[in-house]
Scaffold this motif. Structure first.
Motif, mmCIF file in Angstrom:
data_model
loop_
_atom_site.group_PDB
_atom_site.id
_atom_site.type_symbol
_atom_site.label_atom_id
_atom_site.label_comp_id
_atom_site.label_asym_id
_atom_site.label_seq_id
_atom_site.Cartn_x
_atom_site.Cartn_y
_atom_site.Cartn_z
ATOM 1 N N ARG A 278 32.403 48.189 60.476
ATOM 2 C CA ARG A 278 32.059 46.982 61.214
ATOM 3 C C ARG A 278 32.066 45.861 60.211
ATOM 4 N N LYS A 279 33.196 45.278 59.999
ATOM 5 C CA LYS A 279 33.260 44.255 58.967
ATOM 6 C C LYS A 279 32.821 42.922 59.556
ATOM 7 N N THR A 280 31.570 42.885 59.915
ATOM 8 C CA THR A 280 31.075 41.691 60.591
ATOM 9 C C THR A 280 31.065 40.494 59.660
ATOM 10 N N GLY A 281 31.123 40.766 58.373
ATOM 11 C CA GLY A 281 31.000 39.693 57.402
ATOM 12 C C GLY A 281 31.993 38.566 57.595
ATOM 13 N N ARG A 282 33.201 38.874 57.951
ATOM 14 C CA ARG A 282 34.205 37.823 58.008
ATOM 15 C C ARG A 282 34.626 37.539 59.430
ATOM 16 N N MET A 283 33.865 38.012 60.386
ATOM 17 C CA MET A 283 34.366 37.948 61.750
ATOM 18 C C MET A 283 33.846 36.799 62.563
ATOM 19 N N ILE B 55 24.340 48.174 49.115
ATOM 20 C CA ILE B 55 24.131 46.726 49.181
ATOM 21 C C ILE B 55 25.298 46.037 48.483
ATOM 22 N N SER B 56 25.801 44.983 49.094
ATOM 23 C CA SER B 56 26.917 44.254 48.480
ATOM 24 C C SER B 56 27.127 42.946 49.208
ATOM 25 N N HIS B 57 27.921 42.103 48.620
ATOM 26 C CA HIS B 57 28.354 40.868 49.278
ATOM 27 C C HIS B 57 29.546 41.246 50.159
ATOM 28 N N PRO B 58 29.704 40.585 51.334
ATOM 29 C CA PRO B 58 30.866 40.907 52.161
ATOM 30 C C PRO B 58 32.172 40.850 51.350
ATOM 31 N N ASP B 59 33.026 41.823 51.603
ATOM 32 C CA ASP B 59 34.344 41.904 50.954
ATOM 33 C C ASP B 59 34.354 42.583 49.590
ATOM 34 N N ALA B 60 33.186 42.954 49.098
ATOM 35 C CA ALA B 60 33.170 43.617 47.789
ATOM 36 C C ALA B 60 33.743 45.027 47.874
ATOM 37 N N GLY B 61 33.705 45.609 49.101
ATOM 38 C CA GLY B 61 34.296 46.933 49.258
ATOM 39 C C GLY B 61 33.362 47.982 49.840
ATOM 40 N N LYS B 62 32.301 47.549 50.507
ATOM 41 C CA LYS B 62 31.336 48.503 51.067
ATOM 42 C C LYS B 62 31.994 49.459 52.061
ATOM 43 N N THR B 63 32.781 48.906 52.975
ATOM 44 C CA THR B 63 33.413 49.747 53.987
ATOM 45 C C THR B 63 34.378 50.739 53.337
ATOM 46 N N THR B 64 35.116 50.233 52.375
ATOM 47 C CA THR B 64 36.109 51.085 51.714
ATOM 48 C C THR B 64 35.421 52.215 50.954
ATOM 49 N N ILE B 65 34.375 51.890 50.249
ATOM 50 C CA ILE B 65 33.707 52.940 49.463
ATOM 51 C C ILE B 65 32.990 53.924 50.374
ATOM 52 N N GLY C 170 35.600 51.417 38.892
ATOM 53 C CA GLY C 170 36.688 52.098 39.588
ATOM 54 C C GLY C 170 37.316 51.230 40.638
ATOM 55 N N THR C 171 38.071 51.863 41.495
ATOM 56 C CA THR C 171 38.651 51.171 42.626
ATOM 57 C C THR C 171 38.458 52.011 43.879
ATOM 58 N N ALA C 172 37.687 51.458 44.792
ATOM 59 C CA ALA C 172 37.390 52.203 46.018
ATOM 60 C C ALA C 172 38.665 52.376 46.832
ATOM 61 N N LEU C 173 39.497 51.335 46.830
ATOM 62 C CA LEU C 173 40.713 51.387 47.628
ATOM 63 C C LEU C 173 41.593 52.556 47.196
ATOM 64 N N ALA C 174 41.713 52.749 45.924
ATOM 65 C CA ALA C 174 42.552 53.842 45.415
ATOM 66 C C ALA C 174 41.744 55.121 45.225
ATOM 67 N N VAL D 161 31.198 48.939 40.013
ATOM 68 C CA VAL D 161 31.994 47.721 39.890
ATOM 69 C C VAL D 161 33.399 48.058 40.378
ATOM 70 N N ASN D 162 33.789 47.362 41.439
ATOM 71 C CA ASN D 162 34.990 47.732 42.205
ATOM 72 C C ASN D 162 36.205 46.860 41.858
ATOM 73 N N LYS D 163 37.329 47.312 42.342
ATOM 74 C CA LYS D 163 38.606 46.569 42.280
ATOM 75 C C LYS D 163 39.187 46.470 40.880
ATOM 76 N N MET D 164 39.037 47.557 40.109
ATOM 77 C CA MET D 164 39.598 47.568 38.756
ATOM 78 C C MET D 164 41.127 47.566 38.770
ATOM 79 N N ASP D 165 41.694 47.822 39.954
ATOM 80 C CA ASP D 165 43.161 47.797 40.058
ATOM 81 C C ASP D 165 43.673 46.354 40.160
ATOM 82 N N ARG D 166 42.737 45.403 40.160
ATOM 83 C CA ARG D 166 43.132 43.998 40.190
ATOM 84 C C ARG D 166 42.869 43.348 38.844
ATOM 85 N N GLU D 167 43.355 42.123 38.710
ATOM 86 C CA GLU D 167 43.029 41.356 37.498
ATOM 87 C C GLU D 167 41.587 40.888 37.649
HETATM 88 P P1 G4P Z 1 33.155 45.029 52.822
HETATM 89 O O1 G4P Z 1 32.930 46.195 53.719
HETATM 90 O O2 G4P Z 1 32.256 45.021 51.633
HETATM 91 O O3 G4P Z 1 33.209 43.728 53.497
HETATM 92 O O4 G4P Z 1 34.593 45.197 52.118
HETATM 93 P P2 G4P Z 1 35.838 46.074 52.550
HETATM 94 O O5 G4P Z 1 35.627 47.494 52.166
HETATM 95 O O6 G4P Z 1 36.222 45.781 53.933
HETATM 96 O O7 G4P Z 1 36.895 45.475 51.544
HETATM 97 C C1 G4P Z 1 37.278 44.115 51.579
HETATM 98 C C2 G4P Z 1 38.698 43.976 51.145
HETATM 99 O O8 G4P Z 1 38.840 44.421 49.793
HETATM 100 C C3 G4P Z 1 39.677 44.817 51.957
HETATM 101 O O9 G4P Z 1 40.938 44.143 51.961
HETATM 102 C C4 G4P Z 1 39.815 46.070 51.111
HETATM 103 O O10 G4P Z 1 41.027 46.748 51.332
HETATM 104 C C5 G4P Z 1 39.790 45.467 49.724
HETATM 105 N N1 G4P Z 1 39.368 46.427 48.704
HETATM 106 C C6 G4P Z 1 38.322 47.271 48.716
HETATM 107 N N2 G4P Z 1 38.277 47.985 47.585
HETATM 108 C C7 G4P Z 1 39.310 47.585 46.843
HETATM 109 C C8 G4P Z 1 39.816 47.981 45.565
HETATM 110 O O11 G4P Z 1 39.281 48.838 44.873
HETATM 111 N N3 G4P Z 1 40.926 47.329 45.127
HETATM 112 C C9 G4P Z 1 41.554 46.359 45.865
HETATM 113 N N4 G4P Z 1 42.636 45.808 45.332
HETATM 114 N N5 G4P Z 1 41.118 45.989 47.058
HETATM 115 C C10 G4P Z 1 40.010 46.589 47.547
HETATM 116 P P3 G4P Z 1 41.449 43.299 53.177
HETATM 117 O O12 G4P Z 1 42.880 42.996 52.906
HETATM 118 O O13 G4P Z 1 40.543 42.144 53.372
HETATM 119 O O14 G4P Z 1 41.275 44.239 54.409
HETATM 120 P P4 G4P Z 1 42.192 45.433 54.866
HETATM 121 O O15 G4P Z 1 43.295 44.765 55.606
HETATM 122 O O16 G4P Z 1 42.694 46.124 53.634
HETATM 123 O O17 G4P Z 1 41.328 46.275 55.697
#
Ligand code: G4P
Length: 526
Positions: A47-52, A17-27, A254-258, A139-145
């Motif tokens: 299916r990132k329907t959240g922003r589409m 469960i998450s708000h769109p863009d929090a990183g569900k797809t990435t994780i 952590g950071t799902a992206l990394a 709690v995601n995106k620790m690689d950001r401020e």
């Molecule tokens: P959602 O399914 O919850 O909607 O989120 P999604 O995983 O699509 O992530 C939303 C945006 O946040 C994506 O960027 C994704 O790359 C980014 N993101 C996810 N996890 C992290 C993280 O740990 N650190 C950082 N810095 N960013 C993260 P986007 O630019 O909107 O899409 P894309 O072009 O990368 O696909």
């Protein structure tokens, strides 16, 4: 989990469960990577329907493969069999999400460290609270401020009304993010950037007092040490029982992206998350290790494979086992059916299963007889409860452009409504077809799909309906009288249930006052 057979005990069935863009797809992708279900990140598109916009969503949906592989994902992890159930990101599909949450035993809540608690998360937590679903937090995106994390946890506690027990704690953030410290094992997990597409190296430093720790942290060592003391003193200690009761959530950073911090979370998830739980029916609670098969349908998806026109009913197994060619009773229709070709979703691939057990999801081919909420059993007359249909808030009348296609239109609307996102109403007194939905996007999606999948050109017209209520009455005679007097406002929905279509709220209140013996419901439950 004492008492359960090892096979059932190792099931972990959950949703994110998450708000769109929090990183569900990435994780999700990183979980599949860690579970060996995919070899390299970047191969699963969500299916990132959240922003589409609607058009984007349709395009994605047309690449049907995506829906198939992301509806249910099963992967092995550390001796567990993990079932991850996808939930649509877009708000207009929230009904689908709510029902999916009835089919899981726990949830993972993903929070954007920079944004904290957001709207959708609040709503979804309300749904989880109904069943005290245990929640893990990442709690995601620790690689950001990001924000001060103590503040974020305070927000979770005060807004979501759940106690936080941080298990790991982030060492700095943004460009300076160095890793996470496990407060319980006294271990630092060192972050190496640039490994997001693979399973990253597992670099650990034992002991925050160690020379390696001091070297890694450098200037910030003393501050971090103090911070950890503060966190330890100011937060709740993890308590497994409180977590299982839905009162406390273990928190990981952590950071799902990394792909960092996810493994540390998943390791504890495998150990702490509940195995399949007992489920309530109208008769009794069904235990997951009962020998006889039972389960309920929480989702139907039409035309997953356009070539085969198939509809898949997703069934959560609540007890016993599914084996190929077994006979089961479709409780609502009373019929016995032989299921030879259930599908499963192992490693993102749709394949035939020979066997599945409590906690697993199987897909049944549906030819129009199965409805959301239906129970299947090995003979017993039970109906699983708590799978809601919500009364739609928006209504439109559907008009054909080509009158000769009426049959096709009815079929299309009926089948698409079986998915549960829209609802079809057929008034008792006229031949209108009224479509109800909880979100605007649904209408566009239905129109496009009618055209693509059923070759029907239709259009919408406004209709004087403001809200709908499912009606019922224990007294046959009173119900008949009500039906006679209010026929102009009554309709049958796609599932065959009597519905009151109110042109205004005032009309609804008056009807409720005038007919006190009739129950008007906002949800239709099975
Ligand atoms: P959602 O399914 O919850 O909607 O989120 P999604 O995983 O699509 O992530 C939303 C945006 O946040 C994506 O960027 C994704 O790359 C980014 N993101 C996810 N996890 C992290 C993280 O740990 N650190 C950082 N810095 N960013 C993260 P986007 O630019 O909107 O899409 P894309 O072009 O990368 O696909």
């Amino acid at each position: 989990m004492s008492g359960l057979s090892p096979e059932v005990a190792r099931r972990r069935t959950f949703a994110i469960i998450s708000h769109p863009d929090a990183g569900k797809t990435t994780i999700t992708e990183k979980l599949l990577l860690l579970g060996g279900a995919i070899q390299m990140a970047g191969t699963v598109k969500g299916r990132k329907t959240g922003r589409m916009a609607t058009s984007d969503w349709m395009k994605m949906e047309q690449e049907r493969g995506i829906s198939i592989t992301t509806s249910v994902m099963q992967f092995p992890y550390k001796g567990c069999t993990v079932n991850l159930l996808d939930t649509p990101g877009h708000e207009d599909f929230s009904e689908d999400t709510y029902r999916t949450l009835t089919a899981v035993d726990s949830c993972l809540m993903v929070i954007d460290g920079a944004k904290g608690v957001e709207d959708r998360t609040i709503k979804l937590m309300e749904v989880c609270r109904l069943r005290d679903t245990p929640i893990f937090t990442f709690v995601n995106k620790m690689d950001r401020e990001v924000r001060d994390q103590i503040e974020v946890l305070d927000e979770v506690e005060s807004i979501l009304k759940i106690q936080c027990a941080p298990i790991t704690w982030p060492i700095s953030m943004g460009k300076n993010f160095k890793g996470v410290y496990n407060l319980y094992t006294d271990t630092i997990h060192v972050f190496t950037p640039g490994q997001g597409h693979i399973i990253p190296d597992d670099i650990r430093i034992n002991g925050i007092d160690s020379d390696e720790a001091k070297e890694l942290l450098g200037d910030i060592y003393d501050d971090f040490f103090d911070e950890v003391e503060l966190v330890r003193g100011g937060s709740h200690e993890f308590d497994l029982e409180a977590y299982r009761a839905g009162k406390m959530t273990p928190v990981f950073f952590g950071t799902a992206l990394a792909n960092f911090g996810v493994r540390e979370m998943l390791d504890d998830f495998a150990e702490w998350a509940p195995a399949p739980l007992a489920r309530e029916t109208d008769q009794r609670a069904v235990e997951p290790d009962e020998a006889k098969f039972s389960g309920f349908v929480f989702k139907i998806q039409a035309n997953m494979d356009p070539k085969h026109r198939d509809r898949i009913a997703f069934l959560r197994i609540c007890s016993g086992k599914y084996t190929r060619n077994m006979k089961m009773k479709h409780v609502r229709t009373g019929k016995d059916v032989k299921i030879a070709d259930a599908v499963t979703f192992l490693a993102g691939d749709r394949s035939h299963v020979e066997e599945a057990t409590s906690g697993d999801i199987i897909g049944l081919h549906n030819h129009g007889t199965i409805q959301i909420g239906d129970t299947f059993s090995q003979g017993e007359e039970i109906r699983f409860s708590g799978i809601p249909h919500f009364a739609p808030e928006l209504f439109k009348r559907v008009r054909l452009r080509d009158p000769l296609k009426l049959k096709q239109l009815q079929k299309g609307l009926q089948q698409l409504s079986e998915e549960g996102a829209t609802q079809l109403f057929m008034p008792l007194n006229n031949n209108d077809l009224i479509l109800g939905a909880v979100g605007v996007l649904q209408f566009d999606v239905v129109m496009r799909r009618l055209k693509d999948e059923y070759k029907v050109e239709a259009m919408y017209e406004p209709v004087n309906v403001n809200t709908a209520r499912w009606v019922n009455c224990a007294d046959e005679r009173k119900l008949e009288e009500f039906k006679r007097k209010c026929a102009d406002n009554l309709a049958i929905d796609g599932g065959g249930y009597l519905t009151y279509l109110a042109p205004t709220r005032v009309n609804l209140s008056l009807a409720e006052e005038r007919y006190p013996d009739i129950t008007f419901r906002t949800t239709r439950e099975h």
